[in-house]
Design an enzyme around this catalytic site. Structure first.
Site, short mmCIF file in Angstrom:
data_model
loop_
_atom_site.label_atom_id
_atom_site.label_comp_id
_atom_site.label_asym_id
_atom_site.label_seq_id
_atom_site.Cartn_x
_atom_site.Cartn_y
_atom_site.Cartn_z
N LYS A 1 3.64 40.50 27.18
CA LYS A 1 3.61 39.08 27.55
C LYS A 1 4.94 38.39 27.25
CE LYS A 1 1.31 34.72 26.59
NZ LYS A 1 0.40 34.01 25.69
N ASP A 28 3.80 35.34 22.55
CA ASP A 28 3.05 35.27 21.30
C ASP A 28 1.81 36.15 21.28
OD1 ASP A 28 1.52 33.89 23.11
OD2 ASP A 28 1.35 32.07 21.91
N CYS A 29 1.73 37.13 22.14
CA CYS A 29 0.55 37.99 22.21
C CYS A 29 0.56 39.00 21.07
CB CYS A 29 0.52 38.71 23.55
SG CYS A 29 -0.79 39.93 23.68
N LYS A 43 1.84 36.42 37.48
CA LYS A 43 2.01 37.87 37.42
C LYS A 43 2.60 38.41 38.72
CE LYS A 43 -1.87 38.06 34.34
NZ LYS A 43 -3.27 37.75 34.43
N VAL A 92 -2.04 42.57 29.50
CA VAL A 92 -0.95 43.19 28.74
C VAL A 92 -1.45 43.45 27.33
CG1 VAL A 92 0.95 42.19 30.05
CG2 VAL A 92 -0.01 40.91 28.15
N SER A 135 -4.18 47.69 23.52
CA SER A 135 -3.33 47.99 22.35
C SER A 135 -3.97 49.01 21.42
CB SER A 135 -2.98 46.71 21.59
OG SER A 135 -4.14 46.10 21.07
#
Length: 141
Positions: free
Chosen positions: A8, A19-20, A47, A60, A74
């Site tokens: 991101k 800030d992800c 996007k 993401v 993640s």
């Protein structure tokens, strides 16, 4: 081919890391394992079409290990990184699996302690500007 990772971008600043915490977790894992990678910042409010082709849900982070396959999530990504690049290991030793530990005063997390789980990369939820301090803390725990 090098590892590619889409993360991101900051809101209103498409050339700055956003800030992800999930994206930051993956980047910190790559950095800690000293894996060379190419980062692609994604403006999640606009996007690009090429991104939606590799990540139809538009989420993401996603990673490509050079085989043309893009992997999302993640948790999945960090587990794959641990399997493909086992050294240094970032797996939490069992004796620390449910330990609550204080963070150094230089970190601005509230409350000033976190529960360790899955890996020592609890620092992934810390703002990037605190990364060095918190990584030093992780290494000296």
């Amino acid at each position: 081919m090098a590892v590619e990772v889409c993360v991101k971008a900051a809101v209103g600043a498409p050339d700055v890391l956003g800030d992800c915490p999930f994206s930051q977790r993956v980047l910190l894992t790559l950095d800690e394992k000293e894996i060379p990678y190419q980062v692609k910042l994604i403006d999640v409010s606009n996007k690009p079409e090429w991104f939606l082709e590799i990540s139809p849900e538009g989420k993401v982070p996603v990673i490509n290990f050079g085989d043309g396959e893009w992997t999302p999530d993640s948790d999945v990504i960090t587990q794959l990184l641990e399997e493909k690049y086992p050294e240094p290991s970032l797996v939490t030793p069992p004796e620390f699996a449910a330990v609550c530990v204080p963070l150094p005063s230089s970190c601005s997390l509230h409350p000033p302690s976190v529960r360790l789980s899955r890996s020592f990369l609890v620092v992934c939820f810390v703002a990037v500007k605190h990364r060095k301090t918190c990584l030093v803390w992780r290494k000296t725990l």
